[in-house]
Design an enzyme around this catalytic site. Structure first.
Site, mmCIF file in Angstrom:
data_model
loop_
_atom_site.group_PDB
_atom_site.id
_atom_site.type_symbol
_atom_site.label_atom_id
_atom_site.label_comp_id
_atom_site.label_asym_id
_atom_site.label_seq_id
_atom_site.Cartn_x
_atom_site.Cartn_y
_atom_site.Cartn_z
ATOM 1 N N SER A 73 -15.348 25.307 -18.230
ATOM 2 C CA SER A 73 -15.983 24.002 -17.977
ATOM 3 C C SER A 73 -17.219 23.817 -18.877
ATOM 4 O O SER A 73 -17.544 22.688 -19.251
ATOM 5 C CB SER A 73 -16.363 23.868 -16.504
ATOM 6 O OG SER A 73 -15.217 23.947 -15.693
ATOM 7 N N HIS A 101 -15.731 22.644 -22.059
ATOM 8 C CA HIS A 101 -15.358 21.225 -21.982
ATOM 9 C C HIS A 101 -16.592 20.352 -22.257
ATOM 10 O O HIS A 101 -16.498 19.344 -22.950
ATOM 11 C CB HIS A 101 -14.804 20.864 -20.586
ATOM 12 C CG HIS A 101 -13.493 21.519 -20.236
ATOM 13 N ND1 HIS A 101 -12.517 21.790 -21.160
ATOM 14 C CD2 HIS A 101 -12.987 21.950 -19.048
ATOM 15 C CE1 HIS A 101 -11.467 22.354 -20.551
ATOM 16 N NE2 HIS A 101 -11.743 22.476 -19.258
ATOM 17 N N CYS A 123 -17.984 29.703 -18.564
ATOM 18 C CA CYS A 123 -16.733 29.215 -17.986
ATOM 19 C C CYS A 123 -16.141 28.165 -18.930
ATOM 20 O O CYS A 123 -16.864 27.552 -19.717
ATOM 21 C CB CYS A 123 -17.079 28.603 -16.623
ATOM 22 S SG CYS A 123 -15.807 27.640 -15.813
ATOM 23 N N CYS A 147 -19.282 30.246 -9.955
ATOM 24 C CA CYS A 147 -18.143 29.341 -10.180
ATOM 25 C C CYS A 147 -16.800 30.059 -10.116
ATOM 26 O O CYS A 147 -15.993 29.790 -9.241
ATOM 27 C CB CYS A 147 -18.288 28.605 -11.517
ATOM 28 S SG CYS A 147 -16.863 27.554 -11.880
ATOM 29 N N HIS A 157 -23.337 27.367 -15.560
ATOM 30 C CA HIS A 157 -23.338 27.011 -14.133
ATOM 31 C C HIS A 157 -22.793 28.177 -13.314
ATOM 32 O O HIS A 157 -22.203 27.986 -12.269
ATOM 33 C CB HIS A 157 -22.487 25.751 -13.920
ATOM 34 C CG HIS A 157 -21.055 25.933 -14.351
ATOM 35 N ND1 HIS A 157 -20.676 25.909 -15.661
ATOM 36 C CD2 HIS A 157 -19.930 26.211 -13.654
ATOM 37 C CE1 HIS A 157 -19.376 26.136 -15.751
ATOM 38 N NE2 HIS A 157 -18.904 26.338 -14.540
#
Ligand SMILES: NC(=O)c1ccc[n+]([C@@H]2O[C@H](COP(=O)([O-])OP(=O)(O)OC[C@H]3O[C@@H](n4cnc5c(N)ncnc54)[C@H](O)[C@@H]3O)[C@@H](O)[C@H]2O)c1
Ligand SMILES: [Zn+2]
Ligand SMILES: [Zn+2]
Length: 366
Positions: free
Chosen positions: A40, A43, A38, A168, A60
């Site tokens: 994220s 990031h 993802c 997610c 995740h």
């Protein structure tokens, strides 16, 4: 067990052997079947996320099979297929008791966000040094140990290398529509950013019965997918082109609900500008630390709402089984979200693809 470990921000992940302890009381060890990658995760890789604690196992968005249970685990047994949830709430604070577990800020949750068990320990280590699983999940690995509350049993009929996306992307995207915005049947929706999460906002809007679903992206391939998943209008924009202008040209007066699903504050403003008076803009994208929002205050004055969301307000124990049910009944597509599958050894290629932006989800299959 092998895992993809981040040792230094901006540097490639290192796939290496970690020591993975047996689960302690209230914990389970899950043998992972697949994990999505993802934005994220990206990031965190670039040091743009507050949840980073190095060294960290990224990932995740995983699913697998329970291979060991600690004492006191009542709801899961060895062999159960599970999806790893995005967060591990405390279960005891006022927010948890009210069912808003994504808002939990108890010590258990704060530890969980940084990859720690409630007592501050981890089950993963490298040469005796603790390694943190991202948001307590750390799914870019062969196995992970989580608290029972973070492993959600799913029906046997859903392939684990699709179900993982409910960790997610699917829960966040669909949840932003059904839980946060509560999109009404017959209403109009705009989705700015149709990647792994945004495509699920499109699907969620279709499930909610939205009459118009305007999909906006810079990549034509993403718009093709959005169309397959239910978008009624496709808008390709250049990276610096105001999305609101194109959305307002299609839905004069503005949409009822606009979602920002990229993580750029200027696009949050574009989402707000795309709504009609009385409409709602939802920031799903994760803004960089310290980023500021700017828009003309009078926009809000006209009864508009601007809301953020962690995980699409999903309560994993409630929402993940619902999403599996929608999938089994053919109403929620997981397979179209997957652009490619890579072995764990090639995990860095998954991040490269995400950065490039042409593909939807890459699954890493250990
Ligand atoms: N709120 C949450 O709990 C939550 C959960 C998961 C992900 N996220 C965040 O959501 C965002 C999206 O994640 P993702 O995994 O879908 O990423 P992604 O990279 O798969 O998707 C982003 C999409 O935005 C498109 N895009 C880029 N610039 C654009 C622009 N100027 N206009 C329109 N489209 C543009 C890209 O082409 C891509 O399709 C990230 O910021 C991520 O961190 C938030
Ligand atoms: Zn995510
Ligand atoms: Zn709590």
């Amino acid at each position: 067990m092998r895992a993809a470990v981040l040792h230094e921000f901006g540097k490639p992940l290192v796939v290496e052997d970690l020591h993975c302890e047996d689960p302690r009381a209230g914990e389970v060890r899950v043998r992972l079947a697949a994990s999505g990658v993802c934005r994220s995760d990206l990031h965190v890789l670039h040091g743009r996320s507050p949840v980073a604690r190095l060294p960290m196992v990224l990932g995740h968005e995983g699913a697998g099979v329970v291979e060991a249970v600690g004492s006191g685990v009542a709801g899961l047994r060895v062999g159960d297929p599970v999806v790893i949830a995005l967060y591990g709430p405390c279960g005891a604070c006022a927010d948890c008791r009210a069912g808003r577990i994504e808002r939990c800020m108890g010590e258990t949750r704060r530890n969980n966000m940084f990859g720690l068990m409630p007592d501050g320990s981890t089950r993963l280590s490298l040469g005796g040094r603790p390694v943190h699983p991202m948001v307590g999940a750390g799914t870019l690995a062969e196995a992970t140990v989580v608290r029972e509350a973070q492993a959600i049993a799913i029906p046997h009929g859903v392939p684990l290398d699709l179900a993982c996306l409910a960790g997610c992307g699917v829960t966040t995207g669909v949840g932003a529509v059904l839980n946060v915005a509560r999109v009404a049947a017959g209403s109009s929706v705009a989705v700015i950013g149709c990647g792994g999460v945004g495509l699920n906002v499109v699907q969620g809007a279709r499930i909610a019965g939205a009459a118009r679903i305007v999909a906006v992206d810079t990549q034509p391939g993403k718009l093709d997918l959005a169309s397959d998943l239910g978008a009624t209008d496709l808008v390709r924009v250049a990276a610096d082109e105001p999305a609101s202008r194109a959305i307002l040209a299609r839905v004069p007066g503005g949409v009822d609900t606009a979602f920002e699903v990229v993580g750029h504050p200027e696009l949050v403003r574009e989402a707000l500008l795309s709504t009609r008076p009385g409409g709602m803009a939802v920031m799903v994208g994760a803004p960089p630390d310290g980023a500021q929002l700017a828009f003309e205050a009078r926009q809000l004055f006209w009864d508009r709402a601007l809301v953020g969301t962690v995980g699409g307000g999903n309560v994993p124990q409630r929402d993940i089984p619902r999403l599996m049910e929608l999938h089994l009944r053919g109403r929620l597509d997981f397979a179209k979200l997957v652009s490619q599958r890579l072995p764990l050894a090639r995990v860095n290629e998954a991040f490269g693809a995400l950065e490039q932006g042409e593909l939807a989800r890459t699954l890493v299959v250990p």
